[in-house]
Motif scaffolding. Structure first.
Motif, PDB file in Angstrom:
ATOM      1  N   SER A  12       0.822  -1.206   0.000  1.00 53.82           N
ATOM      2  CA  SER A  12       0.000   0.000   0.000  1.00 53.82           C
ATOM      3  C   SER A  12       0.863   1.266   0.000  1.00 53.82           C
ATOM      4  O   SER A  12       0.392   2.325  -0.404  1.00 53.82           O
ATOM      5  CB  SER A  12      -0.958   0.001   1.186  1.00 53.82           C
ATOM      6  N   LYS A  13       2.124   1.171   0.419  1.00 52.98           N
ATOM      7  CA  LYS A  13       3.009   2.335   0.414  1.00 52.98           C
ATOM      8  C   LYS A  13       3.325   2.789  -1.011  1.00 52.98           C
ATOM      9  O   LYS A  13       3.608   3.960  -1.254  1.00 52.98           O
ATOM     10  CB  LYS A  13       4.328   2.001   1.104  1.00 52.98           C
ATOM     11  N   GLU A  14       3.301   1.843  -1.966  1.00 59.21           N
ATOM     12  CA  GLU A  14       3.642   2.164  -3.353  1.00 59.21           C
ATOM     13  C   GLU A  14       2.552   2.977  -4.031  1.00 59.21           C
ATOM     14  O   GLU A  14       2.797   3.644  -5.022  1.00 59.21           O
ATOM     15  CB  GLU A  14       3.863   0.876  -4.151  1.00 59.21           C
ATOM     16  N   LEU A  15       1.341   2.894  -3.511  1.00 61.78           N
ATOM     17  CA  LEU A  15       0.204   3.545  -4.157  1.00 61.78           C
ATOM     18  C   LEU A  15      -0.111   4.873  -3.485  1.00 61.78           C
ATOM     19  O   LEU A  15       0.278   5.113  -2.344  1.00 61.78           O
ATOM     20  CB  LEU A  15      -1.009   2.615  -4.079  1.00 61.78           C
ATOM     21  N   ARG A  16      -0.834   5.722  -4.202  1.00 60.08           N
ATOM     22  CA  ARG A  16      -1.198   7.022  -3.646  1.00 60.08           C
ATOM     23  C   ARG A  16      -2.694   7.234  -3.755  1.00 60.08           C
ATOM     24  O   ARG A  16      -3.347   6.702  -4.633  1.00 60.08           O
ATOM     25  CB  ARG A  16      -0.505   8.145  -4.427  1.00 60.08           C
ATOM     26  N   GLY A  39      -5.270  -1.749  -3.832  1.00 55.68           N
ATOM     27  CA  GLY A  39      -3.849  -2.100  -3.931  1.00 55.68           C
ATOM     28  C   GLY A  39      -3.583  -3.522  -4.351  1.00 55.68           C
ATOM     29  O   GLY A  39      -2.707  -3.771  -5.166  1.00 55.68           O
ATOM     30  N   ALA A  40      -4.310  -4.468  -3.843  1.00 60.32           N
ATOM     31  CA  ALA A  40      -4.028  -5.874  -4.130  1.00 60.32           C
ATOM     32  C   ALA A  40      -4.265  -6.197  -5.598  1.00 60.32           C
ATOM     33  O   ALA A  40      -3.467  -6.866  -6.230  1.00 60.32           O
ATOM     34  CB  ALA A  40      -4.887  -6.759  -3.246  1.00 60.32           C
ATOM     35  N   SER A  41      -5.347  -5.680  -6.188  1.00 59.66           N
ATOM     36  CA  SER A  41      -5.654  -6.013  -7.584  1.00 59.66           C
ATOM     37  C   SER A  41      -4.681  -5.344  -8.545  1.00 59.66           C
ATOM     38  O   SER A  41      -4.267  -5.933  -9.524  1.00 59.66           O
ATOM     39  CB  SER A  41      -7.091  -5.616  -7.918  1.00 59.66           C
ATOM     40  N   LYS A  42      -4.286  -4.087  -8.299  1.00 59.46           N
ATOM     41  CA  LYS A  42      -3.343  -3.397  -9.180  1.00 59.46           C
ATOM     42  C   LYS A  42      -1.965  -4.006  -9.069  1.00 59.46           C
ATOM     43  O   LYS A  42      -1.219  -4.049 -10.031  1.00 59.46           O
ATOM     44  CB  LYS A  42      -3.276  -1.914  -8.826  1.00 59.46           C
ATOM     45  N   ASP A  43      -1.615  -4.480  -7.887  1.00 62.99           N
ATOM     46  CA  ASP A  43      -0.296  -5.058  -7.674  1.00 62.99           C
ATOM     47  C   ASP A  43      -0.123  -6.325  -8.494  1.00 62.99           C
ATOM     48  O   ASP A  43       0.950  -6.585  -9.015  1.00 62.99           O
ATOM     49  CB  ASP A  43      -0.113  -5.361  -6.185  1.00 62.99           C
ATOM     50  N   LYS A  44      -1.174  -7.106  -8.641  1.00 63.76           N
ATOM     51  CA  LYS A  44      -1.094  -8.346  -9.410  1.00 63.76           C
ATOM     52  C   LYS A  44      -0.862  -8.057 -10.900  1.00 63.76           C
ATOM     53  O   LYS A  44      -0.169  -8.791 -11.579  1.00 63.76           O
ATOM     54  CB  LYS A  44      -2.383  -9.159  -9.233  1.00 63.76           C
ATOM     55  N   LYS A  45      -1.436  -6.977 -11.400  1.00 64.42           N
ATOM     56  CA  LYS A  45      -1.273  -6.631 -12.826  1.00 64.42           C
ATOM     57  C   LYS A  45       0.143  -6.193 -13.134  1.00 64.42           C
ATOM     58  O   LYS A  45       0.636  -6.403 -14.222  1.00 64.42           O
ATOM     59  CB  LYS A  45      -2.276  -5.523 -13.192  1.00 64.42           C
ATOM     60  N   LYS A  46       0.818  -5.539 -12.156  1.00 65.48           N
ATOM     61  CA  LYS A  46       2.179  -5.053 -12.387  1.00 65.48           C
ATOM     62  C   LYS A  46       3.134  -6.199 -12.630  1.00 65.48           C
ATOM     63  O   LYS A  46       3.992  -6.127 -13.496  1.00 65.48           O
ATOM     64  CB  LYS A  46       2.664  -4.278 -11.146  1.00 65.48           C
ATOM     65  N   LYS A  47       3.033  -7.246 -11.833  1.00 66.10           N
ATOM     66  CA  LYS A  47       4.026  -8.323 -11.865  1.00 66.10           C
ATOM     67  C   LYS A  47       3.648  -9.434 -12.756  1.00 66.10           C
ATOM     68  O   LYS A  47       3.018  -9.744 -13.507  1.00 66.10           O
ATOM     69  CB  LYS A  47       4.226  -8.874 -10.448  1.00 66.10           C
TER      70      LYS A  47
END
Length: 137
Positions: free
Chosen positions: A118-122, A129-137
Motif C-alpha cells: 500500500s506504500k507504493e500507491l497514492r 492495492g491488491a488487484s493493481k499489484d497483481k497486474k504489475k508483476k
C-alpha cells in the motif's frame, strides 16, 4: 484416576491481597509424585475448592516443573468476581480458559506485505492495492 488426583498437593506462599485489581495473588507449589505434570484446568479446580470460590474466577499460569519432576511452581490469581477477571486479565489468558474468543487475523508476514504494497500507491488507489499489484508483476 481417583488415586491420581489424591496424590496432588497444593501449597500456596507469598499470598497477597490486591484490592485495586480485586484479586488474591499467590505463588502455587504443586507436589505431584509419580506424575509428569498436572493440567492447569485441574489446578484451577483444586485452587477454587481450597479457597471456596468459583472455578471461573481462578487463573493459573507460568508453571515450571523442577528438574527430576514431582514438583511444579507457578502463579495463581483468584478474582473477587468474574467481571474483575474479564476486566484485568490479558485477552490471551481469557482465550485459554474459554472466557473469550480468539481474534482471527492474517499472519504477521502477510500484514507487513500488505502494508508495504500500500506504500507504493497514492490516494484512493490504496483500497484497490491488491488487484493493481497483481497486474504489475
Amino acid at each position: 484416576m481417583a488415586d491420581r488426583e489424591q496424590q496432588i498437593t497444593l501449597r500456596t506462599r507469598k499470598f497477597l491481597r490486591n484490592s485495586l485489581l480485586g484479586r488474591k495473588q499467590m505463588v502455587v507449589d504443586v507436589l505431584h509424585p509419580n506424575r509428569a505434570n498436572v493440567s492447569k484446568d485441574d489446578l484451577r479446580g483444586k485452587l477454587a475448592e481450597l479457597y471456596k470460590t468459583d472455578k471461573k474466577q481462578v487463573m493459573v499460569f507460568g508453571f515450571r516443573t523442577q528438574y527430576g519432576g514431582g514438583k511444579s511452581t507457578g502463579f495463581g490469581l483468584i478474582y473477587d468476581s468474574a467481571e474483575a477477571l474479564k476486566k484485568f486479565e490479558p485477552h490471551y489468558r481469557l482465550v485459554r480458559i474459554g472466557e473469550a474468543q480468539k481474534i482471527e487475523k492474517a499472519s504477521r508476514q502477510q500484514r507487513k506485505q500488505r502494508k508495504n504494497r500500500s506504500k507504493e500507491l497514492r490516494g484512493t488507489a490504496k483500497t484497490k492495492g491488491a488487484s493493481k499489484d497483481k497486474k504489475k508483476k
